[in-house]
Design an enzyme around this catalytic site. Structure first.
Site, mmCIF file in Angstrom:
data_model
loop_
_atom_site.group_PDB
_atom_site.id
_atom_site.type_symbol
_atom_site.label_atom_id
_atom_site.label_comp_id
_atom_site.label_asym_id
_atom_site.label_seq_id
_atom_site.Cartn_x
_atom_site.Cartn_y
_atom_site.Cartn_z
ATOM 1 C CE LYS A 61 43.125 31.004 53.409
ATOM 2 N NZ LYS A 61 43.230 32.088 52.306
ATOM 3 C CD GLU B 10 47.386 32.081 52.886
ATOM 4 O OE1 GLU B 10 46.011 32.538 53.025
ATOM 5 O OE2 GLU B 10 46.568 32.190 51.199
ATOM 6 C CE LYS C 8 33.276 33.626 43.679
ATOM 7 N NZ LYS C 8 34.345 33.165 42.610
ATOM 8 N NE ARG D 8 35.274 27.251 38.082
ATOM 9 C CZ ARG D 8 35.470 27.490 39.689
ATOM 10 N NH1 ARG D 8 36.756 26.478 40.030
ATOM 11 N NH2 ARG D 8 34.858 28.285 40.372
ATOM 12 C CB VAL E 34 28.715 30.617 37.653
ATOM 13 C CG1 VAL E 34 27.680 31.545 38.028
ATOM 14 C CG2 VAL E 34 29.149 29.813 38.563
HETATM 15 C C1 MV4 Z 1 41.755 34.400 53.358
HETATM 16 C C2 MV4 Z 1 40.445 34.738 54.153
HETATM 17 C C3 MV4 Z 1 40.563 35.506 55.501
HETATM 18 N N1 MV4 Z 1 42.362 36.039 55.209
HETATM 19 N N2 MV4 Z 1 42.449 34.042 53.894
HETATM 20 C C4 MV4 Z 1 37.865 31.637 52.002
HETATM 21 C C5 MV4 Z 1 37.424 30.533 50.483
HETATM 22 C C6 MV4 Z 1 38.785 30.053 50.442
HETATM 23 N N3 MV4 Z 1 38.929 30.065 49.008
HETATM 24 C C7 MV4 Z 1 39.362 31.119 50.684
HETATM 25 N N4 MV4 Z 1 38.581 31.743 51.981
HETATM 26 C C8 MV4 Z 1 39.542 33.120 52.478
HETATM 27 N N5 MV4 Z 1 40.588 33.148 52.750
HETATM 28 C C9 MV4 Z 1 43.083 35.155 54.356
HETATM 29 N N6 MV4 Z 1 44.529 34.924 54.489
HETATM 30 C C10 MV4 Z 1 39.637 35.033 54.056
HETATM 31 C C11 MV4 Z 1 38.471 34.439 53.557
HETATM 32 C C12 MV4 Z 1 37.098 33.757 53.073
HETATM 33 C C13 MV4 Z 1 36.260 34.489 51.894
HETATM 34 C C14 MV4 Z 1 37.531 34.948 51.224
HETATM 35 C C15 MV4 Z 1 36.688 35.369 49.556
HETATM 36 C C16 MV4 Z 1 35.098 35.116 50.130
HETATM 37 C C17 MV4 Z 1 34.179 35.291 50.791
HETATM 38 C C18 MV4 Z 1 34.725 34.480 52.218
HETATM 39 C C19 MV4 Z 1 34.774 34.057 52.864
HETATM 40 C C20 MV4 Z 1 34.762 34.019 54.450
HETATM 41 C C21 MV4 Z 1 36.010 33.925 54.191
#
Ligand code: MV4
Length: 444
Positions: free
Chosen positions: A158, A200, A234, A288, A291
């Site tokens: 990331k 991660e 969302k 913040r 929504v």
């Molecule tokens: C992740 C994950 C799986 N494992 N981290 C996507 C947006 C970012 N804010 C963090 N995200 C994710 N992090 C780990 N270690 C999967 C996602 C992710 C996700 C997270 C929250 C809501 C929707 C998502 C859609 C795809 C992937």
């Protein structure tokens, strides 16, 4: 209390903030672009200032114009809403220097949470559970391999400046790792001007559950389940989460409230977690108002914007944690001006508008019949929020409200929600972050 607040936003959230100000007898200043002259937030405010042309960069993101509007009108505080300048540490810093109150946390806290590596380090030290991974930035493929071997595959890479899902890469095995690292760094550099990345453990089927915190370490207002999303946007949010019990809610809430208290954090904030197999894993913190804050308001009966105003003056919260209780269930549907199947934006004129009403129904929107949706901004045109004493009652009422809701002249996402209300997994609350995209893929 403030005498006059400038609202540096547009659309439904500008109205939401105006309403809270009016209830407190605070004067309101709307700012708007030339494309928003006929917008409801301009009509409802006591005063308005045109701050530039349609493009956000020249209007709603134009710090100099907004500060000038504040000085001309004599507003003593600015509420940034969400998006735009709401998580811009530099903006908060400039207001601090001008003696204008930024209704939000300090610029220092915004800056820490904007750096995902710093955010994770900070909250981990304060006792919040985080996703296992690198302790900081990773640039060397050999170091990446050492870390991935330790935490186990799959892993996710990331961007430190990321968020919202951009610049993420998954590596399923050691043979994918070097390439994933390289391409994540390249994408991060191009998107954010910063190629710093971290690693991660990848969670394969988590839910996205976030904890609402408020103020001074004394407030946590429960969680929201935001797992139903498409392309990191969302779509539907609910509180409480269908998968948590009271004990889990209190435990994670207390951990978050204590951490933000120890941090000296002030204002509204959201601690975001992935939740899998009964465990919470911190991913990010938003500094913040969000929504989806209304679902929290519906189950707590607490006005989050009113509390933000009270915290920003230094008065503090109007409630103690002992007074907070979670009553019933709330669901929010985001109504976007988009085709419900293709999600192609659909700006244009709303030729007929009839929002639903009745017990337990709330519509937060800035649109009206005859309103022309401009093509320059986010496609969110409103939110339907429904409350019930139980989740089944909430769903029943939501189905009814969706049937009443008429928006003609443009495409909206309303038909998608009507469809979702008949899906077994939604009715049972049995879904994760991948559910909606799989559902949409299977349909087409
Ligand atoms: C992740 C994950 C799986 N494992 N981290 C996507 C947006 C970012 N804010 C963090 N995200 C994710 N992090 C780990 N270690 C999967 C996602 C992710 C996700 C997270 C929250 C809501 C929707 C998502 C859609 C795809 C992937």
């Amino acid at each position: 209390m403030f005498k006059k607040v400038l609202i540096a936003n547009r659309g439904e959230i500008a109205l939401r903030i105006l309403r809270a100000c009016k209830e407190l007898g605070i004067g309101t200043v709307a700012v708007h672009s030339t494309a928003d002259e006929a917008a409801m937030h301009v009509r409802l405010a006591d005063e308005s200032v045109c701050i530039g042309p349609p493009a956000s960069n020249e209007s709603y993101l134009n710090i100099h114009q907004i500060v000038a509007a504040c000085e001309i009108t004599g507003a003593d505080a600015i509420h940034p809403g969400y998006g735009f300048l709401s998580e811009n540490a530099k903006f908060a810093e400039i207001l601090e220097a001008h003696g204008i109150t930024f209704i939000g946390p300090s610029s220092a806290h915004i800056r820490i949470m904007g750096d995902k590596i710093e955010a994770k380090k900070t909250v981990k030290q304060l006792g919040i559970p985080v996703v296992p991974g690198s302790d900081g930035a990773v640039s060397d493929p050999r170091e990446a391999k050492r870390i991935a071997d330790k935490i186990g595959y799959p892993v996710i890479i990331k961007a430190a400046s990321g968020g919202g899902g951009r610049g993420m890469k998954v590596a399923n095995s050691a043979s994918d790792l070097a390439e994933a690292l390289g391409s994540a760094r390249k994408e991060a550099g191009a998107a954010f001007g910063d190629d710093v990345v971290y690693i991660e453990k990848y969670l394969s089927k988590p839910r996205h559950i976030e904890v609402q915190v408020m103020g001074n370490g004394k407030g946590y207002l429960g969680e929201r389940d935001c797992s139903l999303q498409r392309r990191h946007q969302k779509v539907l949010e609910e509180a409480t989460s269908p998968v948590l019990d009271d004990e889990q809610r209190e435990n994670i809430g207390m951990v978050c409230a204590k951490a933000i208290g120890d941090m000296g954090y002030s204002g509204a904030g959201t601690v975001e977690f992935l939740y899998e197999d009964g465990e919470f894993y911190f991913i990010e913190m938003n500094t913040r108002l969000q929504v989806e804050h209304p679902v929290t308001e519906m189950i707590t009966r607490i006005d989050l914007v009113n509390e933000q105003l009270h915290v920003a003056t230094g008065e503090g919260l109007s409630f103690t944690q002992e007074e907070v209780s979670f009553m019933g269930h709330a669901i929010e549907c985001r109504i976007n001006a988009e085709n419900a199947h293709t999600f192609v934006p659909s700006p244009g004129c709303i030729s007929y508008y009839h929002p639903p009403g009745g017990l337990g129904v709330r519509v937060d929107s800035g649109v009206y019949q005859g309103y022309q949706i401009p093509p320059y901004y986010d496609s969110l045109i409103g939110k339907l929020i429904v409350h019930g004493r139980t989740r089944p009652e909430c769903l029943m009422r939501l189905r009814r409200a969706l049937d009443e809701f008429v928006v003609d002249g443009i495409d909206t996402t309303l038909p998608l929600f009507r469809e979702l209300m008949t899906e077994d997994d939604i009715i049972k609350g049995d879904y994760n972050i991948h559910w909606l995209e799989k559902y949409l893929a299977n349909k087409s």
